[in-house]
Design a protein around this motif. Sequence first.
Motif, PDB file in Angstrom:
ATOM      1  N   ARG A  42       0.917  -1.335   0.046  1.00 45.30           N
ATOM      2  CA  ARG A  42       0.065   0.003   0.012  1.00 45.30           C
ATOM      3  C   ARG A  42       0.987   1.101  -0.022  1.00 45.30           C
ATOM      4  NH1 ARG A  42      -2.554  -2.877   4.067  1.00 45.30           N
ATOM      5  NH2 ARG A  42      -4.455  -4.340   3.221  1.00 45.30           N
ATOM      6  N   ASN A  57       6.093  12.577 -14.983  1.00 53.38           N
ATOM      7  CA  ASN A  57       5.292  12.646 -16.050  1.00 53.38           C
ATOM      8  C   ASN A  57       5.619  14.430 -16.364  1.00 53.38           C
ATOM      9  OD1 ASN A  57       4.321  10.400 -16.882  1.00 53.38           O
ATOM     10  ND2 ASN A  57       2.558  10.523 -15.849  1.00 53.38           N
ATOM     11  N   GLU A  78       2.441   1.787  -3.357  1.00 56.90           N
ATOM     12  CA  GLU A  78       1.702   2.179  -4.455  1.00 56.90           C
ATOM     13  C   GLU A  78       1.599   3.675  -4.477  1.00 56.90           C
ATOM     14  OE1 GLU A  78      -2.245   0.378  -4.309  1.00 56.90           O
ATOM     15  OE2 GLU A  78      -1.604  -0.942  -6.100  1.00 56.90           O
ATOM     16  N   ALA A  79       1.262   4.201  -3.086  1.00 57.32           N
ATOM     17  CA  ALA A  79       1.298   5.537  -3.013  1.00 57.32           C
ATOM     18  C   ALA A  79       2.382   6.258  -3.388  1.00 57.32           C
ATOM     19  CB  ALA A  79       0.903   5.892  -1.568  1.00 57.32           C
ATOM     20  N   ARG A  80       3.614   5.731  -3.041  1.00 54.78           N
ATOM     21  CA  ARG A  80       4.830   6.427  -3.434  1.00 54.78           C
ATOM     22  C   ARG A  80       4.994   6.437  -5.123  1.00 54.78           C
ATOM     23  NH1 ARG A  80       9.372   4.289   0.542  1.00 54.78           N
ATOM     24  NH2 ARG A  80       8.594   5.148   2.657  1.00 54.78           N
ATOM     25  N   VAL A  81       4.665   5.228  -5.602  1.00 59.09           N
ATOM     26  CA  VAL A  81       4.771   5.128  -6.965  1.00 59.09           C
ATOM     27  C   VAL A  81       3.977   6.056  -7.704  1.00 59.09           C
ATOM     28  CG1 VAL A  81       4.298   3.609  -9.040  1.00 59.09           C
ATOM     29  CG2 VAL A  81       5.575   2.838  -6.976  1.00 59.09           C
ATOM     30  N   GLU A  82       2.785   6.211  -7.197  1.00 64.54           N
ATOM     31  CA  GLU A  82       1.900   7.245  -7.913  1.00 64.54           C
ATOM     32  C   GLU A  82       2.345   8.922  -7.875  1.00 64.54           C
ATOM     33  OE1 GLU A  82      -2.348   7.341  -6.101  1.00 64.54           O
ATOM     34  OE2 GLU A  82      -2.337   5.098  -6.871  1.00 64.54           O
ATOM     35  N   GLU A  83       2.959   9.067  -6.748  1.00 66.50           N
ATOM     36  CA  GLU A  83       3.493  10.289  -6.393  1.00 66.50           C
ATOM     37  C   GLU A  83       4.826  10.647  -7.431  1.00 66.50           C
ATOM     38  OE1 GLU A  83       4.777  14.071  -5.267  1.00 66.50           O
ATOM     39  OE2 GLU A  83       2.741  13.067  -5.047  1.00 66.50           O
ATOM     40  N   ARG A  84       5.422   9.506  -7.404  1.00 69.74           N
ATOM     41  CA  ARG A  84       6.617   9.514  -8.284  1.00 69.74           C
ATOM     42  C   ARG A  84       6.267   9.721  -9.860  1.00 69.74           C
ATOM     43  NH1 ARG A  84      11.284  11.526  -7.028  1.00 69.74           N
ATOM     44  NH2 ARG A  84      12.910  10.169  -7.221  1.00 69.74           N
ATOM     45  N   THR A  85       5.362   8.850 -10.220  1.00 60.19           N
ATOM     46  CA  THR A  85       5.064   8.883 -11.846  1.00 60.19           C
ATOM     47  C   THR A  85       4.509  10.438 -12.056  1.00 60.19           C
ATOM     48  OG1 THR A  85       4.096   6.725 -11.266  1.00 60.19           O
ATOM     49  CG2 THR A  85       3.503   7.649 -13.342  1.00 60.19           C
ATOM     50  N   ARG A  86       3.921  10.739 -10.991  1.00 64.41           N
ATOM     51  CA  ARG A  86       3.170  12.178 -11.437  1.00 64.41           C
ATOM     52  C   ARG A  86       4.442  13.058 -11.770  1.00 64.41           C
ATOM     53  NH1 ARG A  86       2.231  16.628  -8.964  1.00 64.41           N
ATOM     54  NH2 ARG A  86       3.065  15.885  -7.160  1.00 64.41           N
TER      55      ARG A  86
END
Lengths: 750, 375
Positions: A338, A352, A341-349
């Motif tokens: 969990r 991008n 996932e949160a970290r990955v989302e932040e990183r991906t943003r």
Amino acid sequence: MKLAKESWGQRLLAPLQARLENRVALAVAVPAVVFIGVALVISNLLLTQQIKAGVEANYHQDLALRAERISGVLTAVTGSMSTLAHNSTVANGLIDSIGRETYLAPLLGGFRNVLGMPVQIMLADFLGGTVASNVDDRIFEPYRAWIQATIEAGETQARIVDGGDGGQMILVVDVIVYMRTHSGEGALVYMFPLQPDILIGDQGRVPHLLLSAHRSPSVDEMLARGGFSESVAVPAVLAPLGLQIAVQPDFSAVDSATRQTSALLALGGSILLALVLLVAHWSGKRLALPLRNLAENARRIGDDLWSELPASGDRNDEIGVLDNALRAMLSRLRDLYRTLEARVEERTRQLNQAKDEAEHANSAKSDFLSAMSHELRTPLNAVLGFAQLMEMDPHLDSGHRASVEQILGSGKHLLALVTQLLDLARIESGIMELTINEVRVMDVIDECVSMMAPVALRQQIDLRMSCAAKAGLCVYADATRLRQCLLNLISNAIKYNKPGGMVSIECDAGETDELRILVRDNGIGIPPERAGDLFQKFSRLGREASSIEGAGIGLALTRHIMHLMSGEVGFESVEGQGSTFWLNLRRVAGIMGVSTALQGNAVRGVSSRQAADQEFTVLYVEDNPVNLMLVERVLELRPGVRLISAHNAGLGREMARVHRPALVLLDIQLPDKSGYELLAELRQLPETAAIPVVALSAAAMPAEIERAVASGFYAYLTKPLRINELLAIVDQLRALTATPLLGSLSGMRS
Amino acid sequence: MSAPTGEPVYVAIDAEFGLPHSTSAQSIERGARLAVEEINRQGGVLQGRPMQIITTDNLSMPARGIHNISELSRKSDVVAVVSGRFSPVVLETLQTLEKNKMINLAPWSSADGITENKQDPNWVFRLSLKDGYAMPVMLQHARGKGVKKVGLLLTNTAWGRSNEAAAKRYLATVGDLVSVGTAWYNWRDKSLIDKYQNLRKEGAEAIILVANDDEGATLVSEMSALPKDQLLPIISHWGVTGGNFIGQMSNPGDLQRLDFSVVQSFSLFRADPGKVARVMKLAKEIFDISAPEQIDAPVGFGQAYDLVHILARAINLAGSTERARIRDKLEQVQHYDGLVKVFKQPFSRKVHDALVQEDIFMAAYDAQGVIRPLP
């Protein structure tokens, strides 16, 4: 080698090792099998050895016994015969005819068989002739001479003779010596077979038994086949014969016994092995079931981290501990997941965003270059265009003409500078695009020489080329960029020369797969201390001498371009004597025919007067009034050419449809739509579909030119407009409209 | 008379020349040579062809004799073979002689079968003792000694059997003498004493010995070890005289302890002294022998001498060297005044023995080893 073996072994075991119980069974069974197998093999070997040794010993013992027995028989035979020979009654036969006829034959007859050995006896006189015999004495016939010689020599002797039926016989001459004369007066001659079946009797038990003379081939053969032999102790008279008894051992009984033992051992071993495997498999299974459950759980988690696990079995052993650990681990894993996932989302943003920014920056850079190219060229277009027009004005006085020439010169220099700077910027930002094709070198050189010829003439430089022999050779290059490079070198050779100097362009193909274009001059040369930074940008030779123009970008740019074309640039120079610059490029095998560029050149030669009297309408679609005015002024130079114009694409299309001009000049960057779109529209309209359309644009990127030609433009002219080029196209089309061939014209590249 | 100059006519002597201790062959040769010398000095045979002696050695072995006769027969100019002492040799050559049409002159060998063969015509001509004559003389000699039982010790050959037959024939005619038995010894036997003792134990009072010099010497030597009461008289056939009989004894004095007599058919001490003197003169000339005592094996000497002279007459009668003709003429020679005796006709178609029973006598060795006729 060892790696290969392991992988082979692993391959073999791989299917078995897929299941744990198999692995456990293997772990237990393999050492057990190896141990049992080795034990079986060793015990079998030992047993066979022992049996063989026993049999061999038996053979030896048997042979020794037989040798002894044969020895006994031979001793008995020779002993009896010797006794006979030394018996005075027998010897008396030599001098007593009555006696030999009466009692001697029966006496000898009594010795026909000695201990089972058949003996053929003859009492011989001194000539070997028969005195008496117990057989048909003709059997002694072949040996009479030897018998006589032996009697004469007075020494008892024995020899091996052929028995006639393939067997061998021992022939003995026991010489009878007369005591008074010491001469051999006769002999007891006897012969007996050397046949083992008679000697041995029970031949069946020991096959191939052979009694033979020393060095007899049959004994040697038998020994060579692994037989045993035994010397036979014999009486002195037979000793020189070296009798041997040999036997060919028969191990078939041993082999059969060994086979039986092996079979028994193998059977026992197999049963034992099967038991071991069963036990190992059973224990493996007991161990494997809970482990497999664990594995199943692990697999489920692997497939879906959130899947529900069946309730644990509440085991207290290691597997229970393992199960609990797995569940604890799962829980922790889910937490971690969990968070992750949160970290990955932040990183991906963030990524991008960074990517967008980078792309934006890159695009901005391209846009900047493109815009700069356009924005710089557009005013220069006007400056150079109008200056050219003014230069053509015959009413211009000499003062103004000098000024116009000054404007033109500086403008061209500025244009060249801009072009080079933009190229350099493009290369350095990695957006320079090259189109590598097979390029005919001669065409490029020709073009460059034509272009530079006027400059050379002005500087009183003799510009020449000597590449005729290599006329057909081709290289892999971008034609435009190769020309740019070569022009640069020729331009420099002219620039850094002296009046009356020479510049020659040569080709050198040699035996390699490269082609070298040389630009040789006998100018001022390059001082050695400058040779190192010659290809650095803004490094300019003769900067001190204000008479020589240049920004010091040419050679740096040339080097970059050559590099992009997988080529090289270099030079050799002697100060005060001249320099030779060269370009190396990869050669195309073979020779290419005449290129389209030459066709273009030929078209240029069409006389303008031929079509002068015909009405020739040109539609110019252009939003920039300065450019429109320039083209108006240019086309005024051609009487009979009428120019109509439109300031946007929509209007342009309408005008083309209505007026059906002979030529459409089209700016690519129009306010309402691009030149490409308008071209497509024109090609769609039946009225305008066949009209040649020439692109006229400040966008000088090679890719853009390629694109334009591919889209169906008749030609692509870059701004600042070269008046001569535009006029050439107009002249060409005017000439062609007079003929019916217009429709089949192919495009012309600029 | 001038010496003959024509092609020689050969007379062969096949005898035991190489047999150690034997003197018979040499003695025969001397007699033959003297005769040949006399014949050649008188012009040879066949009007001027010299006679010549050639010798072959049979070592007393029949096989050698046969071989020699075969070889000699191939020569056309060999007209006759004078044989040696050993009856077995002569007996065994009979077939070869007949086959090759070879004349045999026998000056010594005594077996009856030598002349009493089945040949027709008979190729053997003997001027010698014959067992059939010898045995009666020997047995008579025993009777003269008062012996009632004799033992026969014989060589196991045709000669021995010939004598046994002769003895039996004689004993069948007398009533005061019997044989206790016959002991046969073989060629190469090394001892005869057992056989002797057996005969003695059987009651023999004298031994009739048919042996040659070596065997006889063996017996005499063996007997010297016996006590005197075991020494029986030995009445010996003449085979012992064919060699150095005394010389082969372990002690030459042994013979003098014994009563040893030997049968003979010729003695220089009994012959016509005039003839003996003439022969001895020539012997002195040729062999440097001056006294009759120096002639060993005298029977061979005298009998060979006479045989060669008879042969020379037959050759001349035949007028050629053709053996068949000479053989025929040998049966026709008449009035030969020989050394042994005067022959009216030595041989005839039926009689091939030149001597008769009356010519045989007993003799003994004197202290010097010379054979002298017994009174």
